[in-house]
Design a protein around this motif. Structure first.
Motif, PDB file in Angstrom:
ATOM      1  N   ARG A 155       0.809  -1.214   0.000  1.00 12.77           N
ATOM      2  CA  ARG A 155       0.000   0.000   0.000  1.00 12.77           C
ATOM      3  C   ARG A 155       0.848   1.272   0.000  1.00 12.77           C
ATOM      4  N   GLN A 156       2.151   1.108   0.051  1.00 10.40           N
ATOM      5  CA  GLN A 156       3.039   2.271   0.084  1.00 10.40           C
ATOM      6  C   GLN A 156       4.004   2.207  -1.096  1.00 10.40           C
ATOM      7  N   ILE A 157       3.488   2.459  -2.259  1.00  8.88           N
ATOM      8  CA  ILE A 157       4.254   2.477  -3.509  1.00  8.88           C
ATOM      9  C   ILE A 157       4.090   3.858  -4.138  1.00  8.88           C
ATOM     10  N   TYR A 158       5.218   4.465  -4.481  1.00 12.36           N
ATOM     11  CA  TYR A 158       5.186   5.842  -4.966  1.00 12.36           C
ATOM     12  C   TYR A 158       6.024   5.974  -6.236  1.00 12.36           C
ATOM     13  N   PRO A 159       5.603   6.818  -7.175  1.00  8.71           N
ATOM     14  CA  PRO A 159       6.382   6.995  -8.404  1.00  8.71           C
ATOM     15  C   PRO A 159       7.650   7.795  -8.140  1.00  8.71           C
ATOM     16  N   VAL A 160       8.712   7.440  -8.822  1.00  4.56           N
ATOM     17  CA  VAL A 160       9.956   8.208  -8.783  1.00  4.56           C
ATOM     18  C   VAL A 160       9.956   9.141  -9.992  1.00  4.56           C
ATOM     19  N   PRO A 161      10.084  10.440  -9.787  1.00  4.15           N
ATOM     20  CA  PRO A 161      10.115  11.366 -10.921  1.00  4.15           C
ATOM     21  C   PRO A 161      11.213  10.970 -11.910  1.00  4.15           C
ATOM     22  N   PRO A 162      10.919  11.015 -13.207  1.00  2.00           N
ATOM     23  CA  PRO A 162      11.908  10.599 -14.222  1.00  2.00           C
ATOM     24  C   PRO A 162      13.259  11.273 -14.059  1.00  2.00           C
ATOM     25  N   GLU A 163      13.263  12.547 -13.644  1.00  2.00           N
ATOM     26  CA  GLU A 163      14.540  13.256 -13.517  1.00  2.00           C
ATOM     27  C   GLU A 163      15.369  12.741 -12.337  1.00  2.00           C
ATOM     28  N   GLN A 164      14.751  11.991 -11.419  1.00  2.00           N
ATOM     29  CA  GLN A 164      15.471  11.438 -10.272  1.00  2.00           C
ATOM     30  C   GLN A 164      15.814   9.961 -10.436  1.00  2.00           C
ATOM     31  N   ALA A 165      15.219   9.311 -11.435  1.00  2.00           N
ATOM     32  CA  ALA A 165      15.379   7.864 -11.575  1.00  2.00           C
ATOM     33  C   ALA A 165      16.832   7.454 -11.776  1.00  2.00           C
ATOM     34  N   GLY A 166      17.606   8.254 -12.508  1.00  2.00           N
ATOM     35  CA  GLY A 166      18.979   7.884 -12.812  1.00  2.00           C
ATOM     36  C   GLY A 166      19.838   7.671 -11.588  1.00  2.00           C
ATOM     37  N   GLN A 167      19.632   8.483 -10.536  1.00  3.82           N
ATOM     38  CA  GLN A 167      20.470   8.379  -9.354  1.00  3.82           C
ATOM     39  C   GLN A 167      20.221   7.080  -8.589  1.00  3.82           C
ATOM     40  N   TYR A 168      19.022   6.486  -8.758  1.00  2.00           N
ATOM     41  CA  TYR A 168      18.724   5.234  -8.075  1.00  2.00           C
ATOM     42  C   TYR A 168      19.100   4.016  -8.926  1.00  2.00           C
ATOM     43  N   LEU A 169      19.068   4.176 -10.241  1.00  2.00           N
ATOM     44  CA  LEU A 169      19.410   3.065 -11.132  1.00  2.00           C
ATOM     45  C   LEU A 169      20.897   2.757 -11.104  1.00  2.00           C
ATOM     46  N   LEU A 170      21.706   3.767 -10.801  1.00  2.00           N
ATOM     47  CA  LEU A 170      23.151   3.563 -10.724  1.00  2.00           C
ATOM     48  C   LEU A 170      23.533   2.973  -9.376  1.00  2.00           C
ATOM     49  N   GLU A 171      24.429   1.991  -9.368  1.00  2.00           N
ATOM     50  CA  GLU A 171      24.935   1.420  -8.123  1.00  2.00           C
ATOM     51  C   GLU A 171      25.724   2.491  -7.373  1.00  2.00           C
ATOM     52  N   PRO A 172      25.404   2.730  -6.097  1.00  2.00           N
ATOM     53  CA  PRO A 172      26.152   3.755  -5.353  1.00  2.00           C
ATOM     54  C   PRO A 172      27.623   3.393  -5.229  1.00  2.00           C
ATOM     55  N   PRO A 173      28.500   4.380  -5.154  1.00  2.00           N
ATOM     56  CA  PRO A 173      29.938   4.089  -5.038  1.00  2.00           C
ATOM     57  C   PRO A 173      30.232   3.240  -3.808  1.00  2.00           C
ATOM     58  N   LEU A 174      31.172   2.320  -3.967  1.00  2.00           N
ATOM     59  CA  LEU A 174      31.540   1.435  -2.866  1.00  2.00           C
ATOM     60  C   LEU A 174      32.316   2.215  -1.816  1.00  2.00           C
ATOM     61  N   PHE A 175      31.866   2.101  -0.598  1.00  2.00           N
ATOM     62  CA  PHE A 175      32.559   2.725   0.519  1.00  2.00           C
ATOM     63  C   PHE A 175      33.414   1.667   1.201  1.00  2.00           C
ATOM     64  N   VAL A 176      34.702   1.917   1.275  1.00  2.00           N
ATOM     65  CA  VAL A 176      35.629   0.994   1.920  1.00  2.00           C
ATOM     66  C   VAL A 176      36.050   1.592   3.258  1.00  2.00           C
ATOM     67  N   PRO A 177      35.627   0.986   4.365  1.00  2.00           N
ATOM     68  CA  PRO A 177      35.986   1.531   5.683  1.00  2.00           C
ATOM     69  C   PRO A 177      37.501   1.537   5.883  1.00  2.00           C
ATOM     70  N   ARG A 178      38.008   2.582   6.469  1.00  2.00           N
ATOM     71  CA  ARG A 178      39.443   2.702   6.720  1.00  2.00           C
ATOM     72  C   ARG A 178      39.740   2.372   8.178  1.00  2.00           C
ATOM     73  N   PRO A 179      40.588   1.380   8.430  1.00  2.00           N
ATOM     74  CA  PRO A 179      40.956   1.076   9.819  1.00  2.00           C
ATOM     75  C   PRO A 179      41.465   2.327  10.540  1.00  2.00           C
ATOM     76  N   GLY A 180      41.017   2.504  11.781  1.00  2.00           N
ATOM     77  CA  GLY A 180      41.400   3.677  12.532  1.00  2.00           C
ATOM     78  C   GLY A 180      40.450   4.849  12.375  1.00  2.00           C
ATOM     79  N   SER A 181      39.345   4.625  11.659  1.00  2.00           N
ATOM     80  CA  SER A 181      38.363   5.690  11.464  1.00  2.00           C
ATOM     81  C   SER A 181      37.042   5.298  12.119  1.00  2.00           C
ATOM     82  N   PHE A 182      36.116   6.240  12.125  1.00  2.00           N
ATOM     83  CA  PHE A 182      34.787   5.981  12.667  1.00  2.00           C
ATOM     84  C   PHE A 182      33.775   5.875  11.526  1.00  2.00           C
ATOM     85  N   VAL A 183      32.820   4.975  11.696  1.00  2.00           N
ATOM     86  CA  VAL A 183      31.756   4.782  10.711  1.00  2.00           C
ATOM     87  C   VAL A 183      30.424   4.764  11.446  1.00  2.00           C
ATOM     88  N   ARG A 184      29.347   4.771  10.672  1.00  2.00           N
ATOM     89  CA  ARG A 184      28.017   4.620  11.251  1.00  2.00           C
ATOM     90  C   ARG A 184      27.415   3.315  10.746  1.00  2.00           C
TER      91      ARG A 184
END
Length: 243
Positions: free
Chosen positions: A74-103
């Motif tokens: 019941r919670q399905i919403y359209p993504v505006p065409p101008e925003q679709a590209g940012q979700y279709l692309l795989e987000p950049p891989l984040f590699v945690p660095r030892p000695g740093s803080f992450v969430r």
């Protein structure tokens, strides 16, 4: 709202933590049914609580999501065409660095908590014999949230009741002995095991695959400041990032 014959992107609410599991379930459902009106299903950990369905119409997206656990049809919403590209692309891989803080993005009890990265391994992390898991993993130290410290009374939040997360508390070995007695297994003067969870200098040891970059707060860093395990330069670097 529907656009038959032209696939578009729909955003679907799912239970947090199921952003990568739910698409697999839906994809298998599509294959078994032989549907061609749904062209792709995917999710990113970086978009908690959402997955994306590429379908000809909202009714097609609803059909594939129907009767699937932890997917809210019941919670399905359209993504505006101008925003679709940012979700279709795989987000950049984040590699945690030892000695740093992450969430942390997972597990749910620690979602959003600050953690210190001890090490990172592309094959999965094995800290204190915690066991490898498939894929890359970060060995982190996080401030424990122990169930026994939570107020058992639930609080009312509008029309729903929700339980409060246990508060954070560093548990060095002397404190753990006082609280848990002989239920802990001591590994060293600073390390112990309780309920199959490993603790080092009072911090919970986790092998996490779901982390993201973090800018700590002064309050969060106070938990780590007098730990005896976090290098002063790591704390200083985290302080420098705070605006």
């Amino acid at each position: 709202m529907e656009r038959m014959g032209l696939a578009r992107l729909w955003r679907v609410v799912v239970r947090e933590g199921y952003e990568e599991t739910a698409p697999i379930v839906l994809f298998n459902k599509i294959l078994k049914a032989g549907w061609t009106s749904v062209t792709s299903v995917f999710g990113h950990v970086s978009c908690p609580g959402w997955i994306f369905v590429e379908a000809n119409s909202i009714s097609d997206a609803q059909k594939v999501c129907q009767d699937v656990s932890d997917v809210y049809v019941r919670q399905i919403y359209p993504v505006p065409p101008e925003q679709a590209g940012q979700y279709l692309l795989e987000p950049p891989l984040f590699v945690p660095r030892p000695g740093s803080f992450v969430r942390l993005d997972a597990p749910p009890l620690y979602r959003g908590d600050l953690a210190y990265v001890v090490d990172y391994n592309y094959r999965g992390y094995d800290y204190m014999s915690s066991g490898n898991r498939a894929g890359a993993g970060a060995g982190v130290l996080v401030v424990p949230r122990i169930e026994r410290f939570v107020n058992r009374e639930v609080r009312m939040d509008q029309h729903k009741r929700r339980r409060q997360r246990p508060p954070q508390q560093v548990l060095p070995l002397p404190e753990a002995r006082r609280l848990f007695g002989d239920r802990i297994t001591v590994r060293s003067p600073v390390c112990y095991v309780w309920k199959n969870n490993r603790f080092d200098h009072g911090f919970l040891v986790l092998d996490s695959h779901d982390v993201e970059p973090a800018v700590a707060t002064h309050k969060e860093l106070e938990f780590f400041r007098h730990s005896g395990i976090i290098p002063p330069q790591a704390l200083a670097a985290a302080e420098d990032e705070i605006a």
